[in-house]
Design a protein around this motif. Sequence first.
Motif, PDB file in Angstrom:
ATOM      1  N   ASP A  56       9.520  44.826 -35.268  1.00  0.00           N
ATOM      2  CA  ASP A  56      10.781  45.366 -34.764  1.00  0.00           C
ATOM      3  C   ASP A  56      11.505  44.274 -33.991  1.00  0.00           C
ATOM      4  O   ASP A  56      10.903  43.573 -33.167  1.00  0.00           O
ATOM      5  CB  ASP A  56      10.514  46.559 -33.851  1.00  0.00           C
ATOM      6  CG  ASP A  56      11.754  47.415 -33.684  1.00  0.00           C
ATOM      7  OD1 ASP A  56      12.858  46.844 -33.689  1.00  0.00           O
ATOM      8  OD2 ASP A  56      11.615  48.641 -33.551  1.00  0.00           O
ATOM      9  N   THR A  57      12.791  44.125 -34.237  1.00  0.00           N
ATOM     10  CA  THR A  57      13.528  43.017 -33.622  1.00  0.00           C
ATOM     11  C   THR A  57      13.604  43.134 -32.108  1.00  0.00           C
ATOM     12  O   THR A  57      13.796  42.130 -31.422  1.00  0.00           O
ATOM     13  CB  THR A  57      14.950  42.935 -34.188  1.00  0.00           C
ATOM     14  OG1 THR A  57      15.598  44.193 -34.005  1.00  0.00           O
ATOM     15  CG2 THR A  57      14.915  42.599 -35.655  1.00  0.00           C
ATOM     16  N   LYS A  58      13.469  44.333 -31.563  1.00  0.00           N
ATOM     17  CA  LYS A  58      13.512  44.467 -30.103  1.00  0.00           C
ATOM     18  C   LYS A  58      12.287  43.850 -29.451  1.00  0.00           C
ATOM     19  O   LYS A  58      12.271  43.629 -28.230  1.00  0.00           O
ATOM     20  CB  LYS A  58      13.645  45.930 -29.709  1.00  0.00           C
ATOM     21  CG  LYS A  58      12.441  46.805 -30.016  1.00  0.00           C
ATOM     22  CD  LYS A  58      12.688  48.247 -29.612  1.00  0.00           C
ATOM     23  CE  LYS A  58      11.510  49.129 -29.974  1.00  0.00           C
ATOM     24  NZ  LYS A  58      10.267  48.714 -29.277  1.00  0.00           N
ATOM     25  N   ASP A  59      11.246  43.569 -30.238  1.00  0.00           N
ATOM     26  CA  ASP A  59      10.018  42.990 -29.694  1.00  0.00           C
ATOM     27  C   ASP A  59       9.966  41.470 -29.840  1.00  0.00           C
ATOM     28  O   ASP A  59       8.934  40.862 -29.549  1.00  0.00           O
ATOM     29  CB  ASP A  59       8.800  43.598 -30.399  1.00  0.00           C
ATOM     30  CG  ASP A  59       8.703  45.098 -30.182  1.00  0.00           C
ATOM     31  OD1 ASP A  59       9.078  45.543 -29.079  1.00  0.00           O
ATOM     32  OD2 ASP A  59       8.272  45.808 -31.099  1.00  0.00           O
ATOM     33  N   ILE A  60      11.055  40.843 -30.298  1.00  0.00           N
ATOM     34  CA  ILE A  60      11.038  39.391 -30.467  1.00  0.00           C
ATOM     35  C   ILE A  60      11.014  38.717 -29.095  1.00  0.00           C
ATOM     36  O   ILE A  60      11.931  38.896 -28.304  1.00  0.00           O
ATOM     37  CB  ILE A  60      12.280  38.917 -31.252  1.00  0.00           C
ATOM     38  CG1 ILE A  60      12.299  39.530 -32.650  1.00  0.00           C
ATOM     39  CG2 ILE A  60      12.283  37.396 -31.361  1.00  0.00           C
ATOM     40  CD1 ILE A  60      13.493  39.099 -33.465  1.00  0.00           C
ATOM     41  N   PRO A  61       9.988  37.943 -28.791  1.00  0.00           N
ATOM     42  CA  PRO A  61      10.005  37.202 -27.517  1.00  0.00           C
ATOM     43  C   PRO A  61      11.009  36.068 -27.585  1.00  0.00           C
ATOM     44  O   PRO A  61      11.112  35.384 -28.603  1.00  0.00           O
ATOM     45  CB  PRO A  61       8.574  36.681 -27.403  1.00  0.00           C
ATOM     46  CG  PRO A  61       8.067  36.636 -28.798  1.00  0.00           C
ATOM     47  CD  PRO A  61       8.751  37.752 -29.548  1.00  0.00           C
ATOM     48  N   PRO A  62      11.791  35.846 -26.533  1.00  0.00           N
ATOM     49  CA  PRO A  62      12.842  34.828 -26.597  1.00  0.00           C
ATOM     50  C   PRO A  62      12.326  33.414 -26.768  1.00  0.00           C
ATOM     51  O   PRO A  62      13.048  32.550 -27.237  1.00  0.00           O
ATOM     52  CB  PRO A  62      13.574  34.994 -25.260  1.00  0.00           C
ATOM     53  CG  PRO A  62      12.603  35.691 -24.370  1.00  0.00           C
ATOM     54  CD  PRO A  62      11.777  36.554 -25.261  1.00  0.00           C
ATOM     55  N   ASP A  63      11.069  33.142 -26.399  1.00  0.00           N
ATOM     56  CA  ASP A  63      10.542  31.788 -26.516  1.00  0.00           C
ATOM     57  C   ASP A  63       9.615  31.618 -27.713  1.00  0.00           C
ATOM     58  O   ASP A  63       8.863  30.663 -27.806  1.00  0.00           O
ATOM     59  CB  ASP A  63       9.794  31.399 -25.236  1.00  0.00           C
ATOM     60  CG  ASP A  63       8.641  32.353 -24.934  1.00  0.00           C
ATOM     61  OD1 ASP A  63       8.609  33.431 -25.554  1.00  0.00           O
ATOM     62  OD2 ASP A  63       7.792  32.006 -24.097  1.00  0.00           O
TER      63      ASP A  63
END
Length: 299
Positions: free
Chosen positions: A267-274
């Motif tokens: 799910d794209t909401k779980d993408i960590p920014p780093d």
Amino acid sequence: LLEGPDITIYLSLVGQTDWLINIGTIHVMQAVVAPSAFRAAPRQGHLDRVKKIYGFVHKYKEAAIRIRTGIPNYQEIDNQYPDFDWAESVYGTEPEALPMNMPEPLGKWVRITEYVDANLYFDLLSGRACTGILIFLNQTPIEWYSKKQSTVATATFGSEFVAAKTAVEKAQDLRYTLRMLGIPVDYRTYMFGDNASVITQSTIPHSQLAKRHHALAYHYVRESVANGTIRFVHIDGINNPADCLTKFLGYQQWYPLLRPILFWLGDTKDIPPDKRTPKKKKRLHHNKINSLRTVSTHE
């Protein structure tokens, strides 16, 4: 100039890139538009650059389009951009014309989302701009478009308006097609662009066009906004994935934009920014703020 078998190799490679795009290799579209214009008389430099496209595709071969059926929530956008009263305008308040012979819509309704962009002076030989459009059905990309415009625009405003007209045409065509298939369509298509002037001219009833050269595109877009089928919304260029279809961006620019679309299996909401690239390269992604903005845009 290429000769003999090299011409055949060039034409074959360019032709295969068309199939790559058809199966979802969105991130090379703008690179394919340029060499496609030289198929009549290709040169050695053109062949070398086409080969680099295949190297690029091999490096990022994890790209994949996932089917996501969730309906995007644009309630905040609707609250931020209220509808104007177009009753006193030349367009009136006529509703969208529906097909007379369309079947009764059944099943779950769908929402169309478009991202549109234009790159002024894309072609240095002809001076033409490039139009890029990315269309989502719910949260799944179903159509991508990158093509040089048929006329030369002398300013970014003109090229962006031509791109907006093309995007509205595609939205209307898709709405008609879905209805004829018996699919219930949301009453409004959400279209996102990064040119504030074009969006202002399109969405405010009392605005006036100063350049008559773009009059038809101007009225076509405004008519669709007036009857409520198009909601034209401004977003920052760093959050517009259609930029990847018109501009030759570096890794730090294009990857955060296409990462939620092509390079993330969860799910794209779980993408960590780093999070690093799929192959764990040493290069970091765009800064944390831009990455979070990108994720929220596609959600």
